[in-house]
Design a protein around this motif. Sequence first.
Motif, short mmCIF file in Angstrom:
data_model
loop_
_atom_site.label_atom_id
_atom_site.label_comp_id
_atom_site.label_asym_id
_atom_site.label_seq_id
_atom_site.Cartn_x
_atom_site.Cartn_y
_atom_site.Cartn_z
N VAL B 247 0.78 -1.25 -0.13
CA VAL B 247 -0.06 -0.54 -0.63
C VAL B 247 0.58 1.59 -0.16
O VAL B 247 0.50 2.24 -0.41
CB VAL B 247 -1.19 0.19 0.98
N ALA B 248 2.25 1.07 -0.24
CA ALA B 248 2.87 2.37 0.01
C ALA B 248 2.83 3.32 -0.89
O ALA B 248 3.71 2.59 -2.07
CB ALA B 248 4.16 2.08 1.10
N GLY B 249 2.75 4.46 -1.08
CA GLY B 249 2.55 4.80 -2.05
C GLY B 249 1.88 4.94 -2.99
O GLY B 249 2.10 5.03 -4.27
N MET B 250 0.76 3.83 -2.59
CA MET B 250 -0.20 3.04 -3.63
C MET B 250 -0.96 4.22 -4.57
O MET B 250 -1.50 4.02 -5.71
CB MET B 250 -1.24 2.00 -2.94
N ALA B 251 -1.14 5.47 -4.48
CA ALA B 251 -1.91 6.25 -4.99
C ALA B 251 -1.10 7.83 -4.93
O ALA B 251 0.02 7.75 -4.55
CB ALA B 251 -3.12 7.43 -4.28
N ASP B 252 -1.40 8.13 -6.42
CA ASP B 252 -0.21 9.06 -7.11
C ASP B 252 -0.97 10.90 -6.67
O ASP B 252 -2.12 10.59 -7.01
CB ASP B 252 -0.67 9.29 -8.37
N ALA B 262 -9.66 17.60 1.83
CA ALA B 262 -8.61 17.23 2.29
C ALA B 262 -8.31 17.69 0.72
O ALA B 262 -8.22 17.76 -0.10
CB ALA B 262 -8.56 15.54 2.08
N SER B 263 -6.29 17.26 1.37
CA SER B 263 -5.36 18.42 0.78
C SER B 263 -5.14 16.14 -0.26
O SER B 263 -4.91 15.49 -0.02
CB SER B 263 -4.68 18.56 0.46
N SER B 264 -4.62 16.78 -2.13
CA SER B 264 -4.59 15.46 -2.48
C SER B 264 -3.04 14.91 -1.90
O SER B 264 -3.37 13.76 -2.28
CB SER B 264 -3.97 15.88 -4.14
N GLU B 265 -2.14 15.65 -1.59
CA GLU B 265 -1.40 15.48 -0.96
C GLU B 265 -1.58 14.00 0.35
O GLU B 265 -1.92 12.65 0.86
CB GLU B 265 -0.43 15.63 0.25
N TYR B 266 -2.79 14.76 1.00
CA TYR B 266 -3.01 13.30 2.31
C TYR B 266 -4.02 12.35 1.60
O TYR B 266 -3.83 11.41 2.77
CB TYR B 266 -3.94 14.96 3.13
#
Lengths: 786, 288
Positions: B247-252, B262-266
């Motif tokens: 799951v680490a870094g699964m979403a860009d 929520a921000s895109s980063e969060y």
Amino acid sequence: MSDYIGTSVKRVEDQRFITGRGRYTDDIVLPNMTYACFVRSPYAHARINGIDTEEARNRPGVVAVFTGQDIVDDGINPIPTGWQIGEDMKEPPHHTLAVDKVRHVGDGVAVVIAETKAAAQDAAEHVHIEYEPLPAVADMNEALADGAPLVHDDAPNNVSFHWELGDKAAADAALAAAHHITTYEIVNQRLIPNAIEPRAVIGDHNVATDDLTLYTSSQNPHLIRLLLCAFVTGLPEHKVRVISPDVGGGFGSKIFHYPEEVFCAWATRKIGRPVKWTAERSESFVTDAQGRDHLTTAEMGFDADGKIVGLRVDTAANMGAYLSTFAGGIPTWLYGTLLAGQYTTPAIYVHTQGIFTNTVPVDALRGAGRPEATFLLERLMDLAAKEMGRDPAGLRRMNFIQPDQFPYDTPVVLQYDSGNYEAALDKALDILDYDAFRQQQQQARAEGRLIGIGFSTYIEACGIAPSAVAGAIGARAGLYDSGMLRVHPTGKVQVYTGVHSHGQGHETTFAQLVAHHLQIPMEDVELVHGDTAQIPFGMGTYGSRSLAVGGSAIYRALEKVLGKARKIAAYKLEAAEEDLEYVGGQFTVKGTDRSVSFGDIALTAYVPHDYPIEELEPGLEFNAFYDPKNFTFPFGTHICVVEVDPDTGEVEILRYVAVDDVGEVINPMIVDGQVHGGIAHGIGQALFEGAVYDEDGQLLTGTFMDYTIPRAADLPMFEVDRTVTPCPHNPLGVKGAGETGTIASTPAVVNAVCDAVGARDIQMPMTSERVWRAIHAARSSGDGQA
Amino acid sequence: MTPYAFEYTRASSVDEALALLDGHDNAKLLAGGHSLIPAMKLRLSNPSMLIDVSGISELAQITASETAVHVGALATHRAVETSEIVQAKCGVLAEAAGGIGDPQVRNKGTIGGSLAHADPAADYPALVLALNAAIKVAGPSGTHLIPAHDFFLNLFKTALQDGEIITEVIFPALSARSGAAYAKFSNPASKYAVVGVAAWVEVDEHGMCTGARVGVTGAASHAFRASNVAFDLSGKHLTAETIAAAVAGMADAHEMLNDLSASSEYRAHLCSVMAQRALTEAAARAMG
């Protein structure tokens, strides 16, 4: 049967509220009534170059369409503010409808009146307004920048007023010599009040008698009538009746005199039919006066022992586009005067400037200035404790004003009448089991859990009064209140009060007060409020003043009733007044069985066949006006314990302990309810609520999908307790309880979350994302918790 | 506000509803009405006609076949939550339905209405993606099935064509060695998902992952499958370490929504956290 004071009697008003039988303004339907729909500005700032109402007038069901110029042409004045802050205060006109420019999104421009609400809304879309958009300022820093667009041409730099309090030289000197200075820059964010009942108004002019009845969802009908008649319309006050029936919450937002009230009062006379307006929820978001919105820099100095030596505060307060009814008084007198808190700070200086922006006007919201002051102080205390390596409870304790120092004159003009701050702190620490908590916290941290504790030891000044002080600080009204007792021939009693209940439970508490002292069943007492035709006068409900001021007025009237009743009893019993005792609702000649009941005396007063008619008037009815000697000063300690989810930043409140001292308590259940609601409101500011405007002045949090108010499931079980230090200057010994929770709780929660994650500060509302970012910042800076 | 004027009619069968849809340009189907009516009251939606399909009782049925659960399009969230069939054969769906909105919404809102509306933050889209459901659609040219992964096209945009009606959602029953779970991070105001992740995993008798699907809602303009996570897990034992790595870094973050809640980063971060929680629970259930 009459020992009502101190008893948790169930609220008598709840029967009708819970069963849907309350009667709110929007429930009132008058014959031949019409419906108004306001056409509101979609721009935060624009010039109105033209309004074409022709098409709207021709839509089905339309009765009339009016613009701001129509109202000005009729000689209607702008709506005044009720508080003068300094001689140079800029008070630009606030018209019922905008005439030249619109100055915030939601500013009214035209109104369609139609046979139905739907027809009015349909036709409103056919009012064509030619706007010339102008640059807008929503943010105070931008409003203060050189060359910023002006909200009002006659308010240079967008400043309405400057105000200061305290001894600047003394504060400067104290800070210069301080061993340690804690500096704090904060944004105290803007809140939206969100009463459950949207505002509503009906204007009803009787053409035959020229009487005007104005129904309005207001916290103070008499003040609305006074402003409407004396300042805005010039209508004769005796021909205007203002009724505030059941009102579904206010939190301050229904104190103020609003354009819709003026409009409905004016328009019903124009069209000869009743005119009703009920806010859509989306209108409430952009027309109900909002709260807080401060930018503040504060410096608190300490000596080497941890004693506070000085405090310097500079605040910019957002007033929005116009000065609302109490606007200027909130970030000045209701704020700066609270900056001593519970502490012996010897030197305090505060400067506030009121700033215009292209946003909804800002005014009193539950706590009104006092939450902002308390937030500042209590955050400073926790920050200072961390910086100096001291226990936050201990640092507070060593700075408390001591019980033997009362009455205590602060450097910011208040004279605290009574208090015992350490007792409340100790009780709260006991309930929490502080030492055990610190051990558990250490253990939890060792397991990687983020658990934190936050304190707030607060004071508030409420029971807003006295008139002489109000006058001295620029309020354009007195702050007494009235209470009238009408004893009917059968001994039943109606009580008329100038304060107004919109959630506070006055119908219960005030009936308890009267029944207790008259020693009659509570069922024999009914409260009447919210109608200028029935009540002699009143200044309404805000600033936790109802019981301290309105209740004391009722008590004065009670004394008059009992005084006359005693005279009648003495006559009937052929005894001297001083030989009578009043027990169990009976006047009895001491040491005998000769007695007469309250009911018999009432009957005698109204059927005076056998009566000292030479000495006494018939009847048993008294009014009293009461103007207190001082504010009242509730105080207490709140402690919040939170756990933060390190993965998401979510905050869970594990415990919330509140020990408040609101003086004598008439109905503990109602006081607890007020405290619970107040804490919920304060937690709302800390964790959930915040109005967001974009750079063009559009409100981005204009629905409940975007603006979060706390729900029951978001809140912990509150652990509420009390100490009782009676108010020494009012006859009931009571203070106020409606705002303490809101004033106290916000910094306790922020302190707890900052403690949990090892952050110096987190901007409110502390959303999960902000807390998550704070966790990362604390970890990467290496000063996080072990 | 009061909605714009509109006509209202009731359809008593799917065929009648299809005929009415065919005969009106700007008609909308009304089922539970919990998205449509608020939009109409805000005057953001202005249909000329509402075709009320809520009385078509055969569309409210929940039935089971040997391999699947058939949920009628008009099944309310409450009906899904409390259905013994759903609880027995596809428990995660009942759990997720119980977390939608509030009791009023759950008593009125329907699964078909929710899917057709395709709110990017609704819960069901994550479930149909993770559970590999098929959406059965009736239209002028007959009925057909749309696989979940072809259904969500964009913000409020689905593969449904004009004139078509969802009649049923078919969920494959969970096998003995599979498990599924849903983890939602709610918007505190709306209670919609800021990020909701539904996870389905299947293991062999040695506990090796033989299949995984991860459906994500709330995070992007439409619900999507995180195929990279499923790919990373296949052939591995499902442990805290393998799940965390997958799951680490699964979403860009660039593909995430960025708004007030929520921000895109969060959001990208929450995708990983919610996926980890959903996968951990799903794995425990598969192996339990």
